[in-house]
Write a protein that holds these residues in place. Structure first.
Motif, PDB file in Angstrom:
ATOM      1  N   VAL A  68       0.876  -1.176   0.000  1.00  0.00           N
ATOM      2  CA  VAL A  68       0.000   0.000   0.000  1.00  0.00           C
ATOM      3  C   VAL A  68       0.904   1.214   0.000  1.00  0.00           C
ATOM      4  CG1 VAL A  68      -1.745   1.271   1.321  1.00  0.00           C
ATOM      5  CG2 VAL A  68      -1.818  -1.236   1.238  1.00  0.00           C
ATOM      6  N   ASP A  69       0.706   2.097  -0.983  1.00  0.00           N
ATOM      7  CA  ASP A  69       1.628   3.214  -1.128  1.00  0.00           C
ATOM      8  C   ASP A  69       0.875   4.549  -1.121  1.00  0.00           C
ATOM      9  OD1 ASP A  69       4.037   4.514  -1.467  1.00  0.00           O
ATOM     10  OD2 ASP A  69       3.949   4.387  -3.661  1.00  0.00           O
ATOM     11  N   LYS A  70       1.093   5.326  -0.084  1.00  0.00           N
ATOM     12  CA  LYS A  70       0.541   6.682   0.053  1.00  0.00           C
ATOM     13  C   LYS A  70      -0.939   6.751  -0.314  1.00  0.00           C
ATOM     14  CE  LYS A  70       4.732   9.422  -0.392  1.00  0.00           C
ATOM     15  NZ  LYS A  70       5.741   8.871  -1.324  1.00  0.00           N
ATOM     16  N   VAL A  71      -1.719   5.857   0.274  1.00  0.00           N
ATOM     17  CA  VAL A  71      -3.143   5.812  -0.030  1.00  0.00           C
ATOM     18  C   VAL A  71      -3.900   6.796   0.857  1.00  0.00           C
ATOM     19  CG1 VAL A  71      -5.145   4.359   0.436  1.00  0.00           C
ATOM     20  CG2 VAL A  71      -3.336   3.542  -1.063  1.00  0.00           C
ATOM     21  N   ALA A  72      -4.838   7.529   0.253  1.00  0.00           N
ATOM     22  CA  ALA A  72      -5.649   8.487   1.005  1.00  0.00           C
ATOM     23  C   ALA A  72      -7.097   8.364   0.588  1.00  0.00           C
ATOM     24  CB  ALA A  72      -5.146   9.914   0.761  1.00  0.00           C
ATOM     25  N   LYS A  73      -7.984   8.644   1.545  1.00  0.00           N
ATOM     26  CA  LYS A  73      -9.412   8.626   1.241  1.00  0.00           C
ATOM     27  C   LYS A  73     -10.111   9.627   2.144  1.00  0.00           C
ATOM     28  CE  LYS A  73     -13.293   7.126  -0.465  1.00  0.00           C
ATOM     29  NZ  LYS A  73     -13.549   7.264  -1.897  1.00  0.00           N
ATOM     30  N   SER A  74     -10.920  10.490   1.536  1.00  0.00           N
ATOM     31  CA  SER A  74     -11.722  11.365   2.387  1.00  0.00           C
ATOM     32  C   SER A  74     -13.191  11.227   2.014  1.00  0.00           C
ATOM     33  CB  SER A  74     -11.262  12.817   2.241  1.00  0.00           C
ATOM     34  OG  SER A  74     -11.363  13.206   0.893  1.00  0.00           O
ATOM     35  N   PHE A  75     -14.027  11.421   3.025  1.00  0.00           N
ATOM     36  CA  PHE A  75     -15.477  11.415   2.819  1.00  0.00           C
ATOM     37  C   PHE A  75     -15.952  12.819   3.142  1.00  0.00           C
ATOM     38  CE2 PHE A  75     -14.312   7.120   4.083  1.00  0.00           C
ATOM     39  CZ  PHE A  75     -14.868   6.391   3.054  1.00  0.00           C
ATOM     40  N   GLY A 110      -2.809   7.375  -4.452  1.00  0.00           N
ATOM     41  CA  GLY A 110      -1.919   6.321  -4.014  1.00  0.00           C
ATOM     42  C   GLY A 110      -2.092   5.065  -4.832  1.00  0.00           C
ATOM     43  N   SER A 111      -1.460   4.001  -4.372  1.00  0.00           N
ATOM     44  CA  SER A 111      -1.564   2.748  -5.102  1.00  0.00           C
ATOM     45  C   SER A 111      -1.604   1.573  -4.118  1.00  0.00           C
ATOM     46  CB  SER A 111      -0.387   2.638  -6.089  1.00  0.00           C
ATOM     47  OG  SER A 111       0.424   1.530  -5.789  1.00  0.00           O
ATOM     48  N   ILE A 112      -2.319   0.538  -4.499  1.00  0.00           N
ATOM     49  CA  ILE A 112      -2.391  -0.680  -3.704  1.00  0.00           C
ATOM     50  C   ILE A 112      -2.037  -1.827  -4.646  1.00  0.00           C
ATOM     51  CG2 ILE A 112      -3.842  -2.193  -2.305  1.00  0.00           C
ATOM     52  CD1 ILE A 112      -5.655   0.220  -1.749  1.00  0.00           C
ATOM     53  N   LEU A 120       2.115   0.852   3.606  1.00  0.00           N
ATOM     54  CA  LEU A 120       2.537  -0.316   4.382  1.00  0.00           C
ATOM     55  C   LEU A 120       2.820  -1.475   3.436  1.00  0.00           C
ATOM     56  CD1 LEU A 120      -0.178  -2.348   4.502  1.00  0.00           C
ATOM     57  CD2 LEU A 120      -0.888  -0.641   6.150  1.00  0.00           C
ATOM     58  N   GLN A 121       3.571  -2.435   3.950  1.00  0.00           N
ATOM     59  CA  GLN A 121       3.884  -3.620   3.168  1.00  0.00           C
ATOM     60  C   GLN A 121       3.611  -4.855   4.001  1.00  0.00           C
ATOM     61  OE1 GLN A 121       7.967  -3.062   1.694  1.00  0.00           O
ATOM     62  NE2 GLN A 121       7.034  -3.147  -0.339  1.00  0.00           N
ATOM     63  N   VAL A 122       2.956  -5.825   3.395  1.00  0.00           N
ATOM     64  CA  VAL A 122       2.638  -7.055   4.103  1.00  0.00           C
ATOM     65  C   VAL A 122       3.489  -8.184   3.529  1.00  0.00           C
ATOM     66  CG1 VAL A 122       0.828  -8.698   4.687  1.00  0.00           C
ATOM     67  CG2 VAL A 122       0.269  -6.266   4.479  1.00  0.00           C
ATOM     68  N   GLU A 123       4.220  -8.827   4.401  1.00  0.00           N
ATOM     69  CA  GLU A 123       5.100  -9.925   3.977  1.00  0.00           C
ATOM     70  C   GLU A 123       4.271 -11.175   3.674  1.00  0.00           C
ATOM     71  OE1 GLU A 123       8.774 -10.027   5.017  1.00  0.00           O
ATOM     72  OE2 GLU A 123       9.075 -12.016   4.178  1.00  0.00           O
ATOM     73  N   ARG A 124       4.621 -11.840   2.589  1.00  0.00           N
ATOM     74  CA  ARG A 124       3.911 -13.066   2.219  1.00  0.00           C
ATOM     75  C   ARG A 124       3.975 -14.095   3.346  1.00  0.00           C
ATOM     76  NH1 ARG A 124       2.793 -14.339  -2.875  1.00  0.00           N
ATOM     77  NH2 ARG A 124       4.378 -12.879  -3.561  1.00  0.00           N
ATOM     78  N   GLY A 125       2.802 -14.672   3.642  1.00  0.00           N
ATOM     79  CA  GLY A 125       2.755 -15.731   4.643  1.00  0.00           C
ATOM     80  C   GLY A 125       2.722 -15.246   6.081  1.00  0.00           C
ATOM     81  N   SER A 126       2.664 -13.931   6.286  1.00  0.00           N
ATOM     82  CA  SER A 126       2.702 -13.432   7.663  1.00  0.00           C
ATOM     83  C   SER A 126       1.300 -13.157   8.205  1.00  0.00           C
ATOM     84  CB  SER A 126       3.525 -12.141   7.719  1.00  0.00           C
ATOM     85  OG  SER A 126       2.855 -11.121   7.000  1.00  0.00           O
ATOM     86  N   ILE A 127       1.252 -12.905   9.489  1.00  0.00           N
ATOM     87  CA  ILE A 127       0.026 -12.380  10.098  1.00  0.00           C
ATOM     88  C   ILE A 127       0.305 -10.921  10.418  1.00  0.00           C
ATOM     89  CG2 ILE A 127      -1.561 -12.489  12.057  1.00  0.00           C
ATOM     90  CD1 ILE A 127      -1.109 -15.451  12.218  1.00  0.00           C
ATOM     91  N   PHE A 128      -0.462 -10.061   9.785  1.00  0.00           N
ATOM     92  CA  PHE A 128      -0.205  -8.633   9.817  1.00  0.00           C
ATOM     93  C   PHE A 128      -1.416  -7.963  10.457  1.00  0.00           C
ATOM     94  CE2 PHE A 128      -0.219  -4.378   8.118  1.00  0.00           C
ATOM     95  CZ  PHE A 128       1.093  -4.049   7.865  1.00  0.00           C
ATOM     96  N   SER A 129      -1.213  -7.208  11.504  1.00  0.00           N
ATOM     97  CA  SER A 129      -2.368  -6.598  12.167  1.00  0.00           C
ATOM     98  C   SER A 129      -2.378  -5.100  11.989  1.00  0.00           C
ATOM     99  CB  SER A 129      -2.357  -6.923  13.669  1.00  0.00           C
ATOM    100  OG  SER A 129      -2.587  -8.298  13.846  1.00  0.00           O
ATOM    101  N   ILE A 130      -3.592  -4.582  11.846  1.00  0.00           N
ATOM    102  CA  ILE A 130      -3.784  -3.130  11.811  1.00  0.00           C
ATOM    103  C   ILE A 130      -4.586  -2.787  13.057  1.00  0.00           C
ATOM    104  CG2 ILE A 130      -4.730  -1.181  10.537  1.00  0.00           C
ATOM    105  CD1 ILE A 130      -4.592  -2.934   8.007  1.00  0.00           C
TER     106      ILE A 130
END
Lengths: 266, 299
Positions: free
Chosen positions: A15-22, A67-69, A33-43
């Protein structure tokens, strides 16, 4: 602020510089953020931190303003939710989102839908390829039912199940997509201790047995610290911390966000 | 058996037959509502336009053989409904329900204008190759078109019921009806199912146009059969196929009994409004209908 994104060797999700407004509200501000393959990643993060908005952008319900995902190199922004599911990203919802009036097995078979090919006409003519396909997918659904130990419930109407079981069926339905990335939006919210422990075990098993990468939004700090390989903390739409559980736990920014600035000064 | 009783039984049979034909028209409405949450006020006009196209093609002006006119009517309704969903309804998804209702009401009046404009306003008929003699079965008395209509309705209600309960696509369509968002997350192409629902509604409208057009002639008045859809679906439940059958039969029987027993005393007219009296009563005691899904809100 800690940042270990440089240390990831094989990211499945970037996820690269993603923004969202309502309207005037900036729900997510330039989060990367970056999620490693096979990991458990928490937000994690306080209410209104933008966790669910972020997951909704990954799964295609919201379109990011910028941004980009990237999932395995494929840009997700601009794709429809079903297109993203087809790529191998499954999710569960904060509120129970099982299809009402359908059985547990039907719910799981719907998860297989994305892997099925036969057309409307061939399903009116229930034979040949369609039937063979059905048997194949039914087998996979049964494997998941066994895995989640809900075999006695397969014909039950999902509306009749206890809360914890409904959550488990919802997990099963997501697993039926054979996802490589599984987004779990507060899978343990509202559960009692026993149900929580069950769910934690299933999440760990999914990760270990199927090698599924897991992105978890969860409020229960104990659970998050126990099972995560990596944690990102959001507050008011911004990423304030990013690291291993130990690193995040010790990060003053996190303590400030959760406990308030006054607590630090004491 | 007293004369009155025999008369009532006969009316009952008539009512059931007509009611099943109402069910068929209402089924189109329910299919769309179930899958897309759109309330389609133009279902009656769909029936009308199907009737107009088929009767015009089969008339002296075009001289299509009946089978070809029917087939052309079917293709026309399918293409027409796909285009309609794509151009008019899809952009309105997610807007307030009133926007969709108003759009379909507008559409209804446009169709009432365009149909006669293209094919002429003169009333026509659809002549099916069936006998004109009444059929007597036990105490019941039917016209052949009523039997054909009731039979066709039962057949298609069974087909659609089976589709929703037993086929994978049907189950997926129920999932779409339940939640567009969750269905999308499960990889279901929601928009494709919207289109499928409209196609089904087009097929049902074509059948309704043939049956009602054959029973009572084809002109813009044929669209009025669509108004009967509302009491039928309110009684049966907006999203229930079995409800449509039950609602249709109740409305058909109520109409027939009102026509037979009340109209002679008051000079007529009760046949036309009795269904709506039942509808209003139903809305007061059971707003979701006999078999509709009761919405439970979590507070």
């Amino acid at each position: 602020m800690l940042d270990s994104s440089g240390g990831i060797s094989d990211p499945i999700l970037t996820v690269d510089k993603v923004a969202k407004s309502f309207g005037g509200v900036q729900a997510v501000r330039e989060v990367s953020l970056q999620v490693e393959r096979g990991s458990i990643f928490s937000i994690i993060g306080p209410n209104g931190a933008g966790k669910t908005s972020l997951v909704n952008m990954i799964s295609g319900f919201y379109k990011a303003d910028q941004g980009s995902i990237k999932f395995d190199g494929t840009e997700l922004i601009g794709r429809k939710p079903n297109g993203i599911a087809e790529l191998g990203i499954a999710r569960t919802f904060q509120n129970i989102a099982l299809f009402r009036g359908l059985t547990v097995l039907d719910n799981l078979m719907l998860g297989r839908h994305v892997r099925m090919k036969s057309s409307v006409l061939s399903c009116f003519m229930y034979w040949g390829a369609a039937q063979k396909e059905e048997i194949h997918h039914r087998k996979r659904a049964e494997e998941i039912i066994d895995f989640l130990r809900i075999s006695d419930l397969r014909r039950a109407n999902t509306g009749e199940l206890a809360y914890g079981l409904q959550k488990r069926v919802e997990l099963g339905r997501a697993l039926a997509l054979d996802p490589t990335l599984l987004l779990l939006d507060e899978p343990m919210a509202g559960m009692n201790q026993e149900e929580k422990e069950d769910m934690v075990r299933y999440v760990l098993d999914v990760n270990a047995e199927f090698g599924t990468t897991i992105v978890l939004i969860e409020h229960d700090m104990g659970v998050v610290m126990d099972i995560s390989d990596h944690i990102v903390v959001l507050d008011q739409g911004e990423k304030i911390s990013d690291g291993t559980p130990e690193q995040v736990k010790a990060d003053p920014a996190v303590i400030r966000a959760y406990l308030g600035a006054s607590h630090l000064q004491e | 058996m007293s004369g009155n009783m025999a008369f009532a039984i006969e009316l009952f049979g008539q009512g059931v037959a007509n009611g099943l034909m109402y069910s068929l028209v209402a089924l189109g409405f329910v299919l769309i509502y179930k899958a897309t949450d759109a309330i389609n006020f133009a279902q009656g006009e769909f029936v009308m336009i199907a009737g107009i196209v088929i009767s015009a093609l089969a008339s002296a002006a075009y001289e299509f053989p009946l089978w070809l006119a029917l087939f052309a009517g079917l293709i026309f309704m399918i293409v027409f409904n796909i285009a309609l969903e794509r151009v008019v309804l899809r952009p309105l998804i997610g807007r307030p329900i009133v926007a969709i209702i108003m759009a379909t009401i507008g559409l209804a009046f446009i169709l009432r204008g365009i149909g006669p404009m293209v094919f002429g306003a003169a009333p026509r008929g659809i002549t099916l190759p069936i006998e004109d003699y009444p059929v007597i079965i036990g105490p019941f008395f039917f016209t052949p078109i009523q039997l054909l209509g009731a039979g066709t309705s039962i057949l298609f209600l069974l087909i659609f019921g089976w589709f929703f309960l037993k086929t994978r696509k049907g189950v997926a369509m129920r999932a779409v009806a339940d939640s567009h968002q969750v269905s999308g997350a499960m990889g279901i192409n929601v928009e494709r199912y919207f289109a499928l629902a409209w196609v089904m509604a087009g097929i049902v409208a074509m059948l309704g146009g043939v049956l009602w057009g054959s029973a009572s002639g084809v002109d813009t008045q044929l669209a009025l059969v669509g108004l009967k859809v509302f009491p039928v679906v309110i009684l049966g439940g907006l999203d229930s196929i079995i409800g449509v059958v039950i609602g249709g039969i109740i409305i058909g029987v109520a109409e027939a009994l009102a026509a037979g027993f009340i109209d002679p005393y008051v000079g007529g007219g009760t046949k036309d409004f009795t269904p709506y009296v039942l509808m209003i009563i139903m809305l007061m005691i059971r707003p979701y209908g006999l078999l509709g899904r009761k919405l439970i809100e979590r507070i």
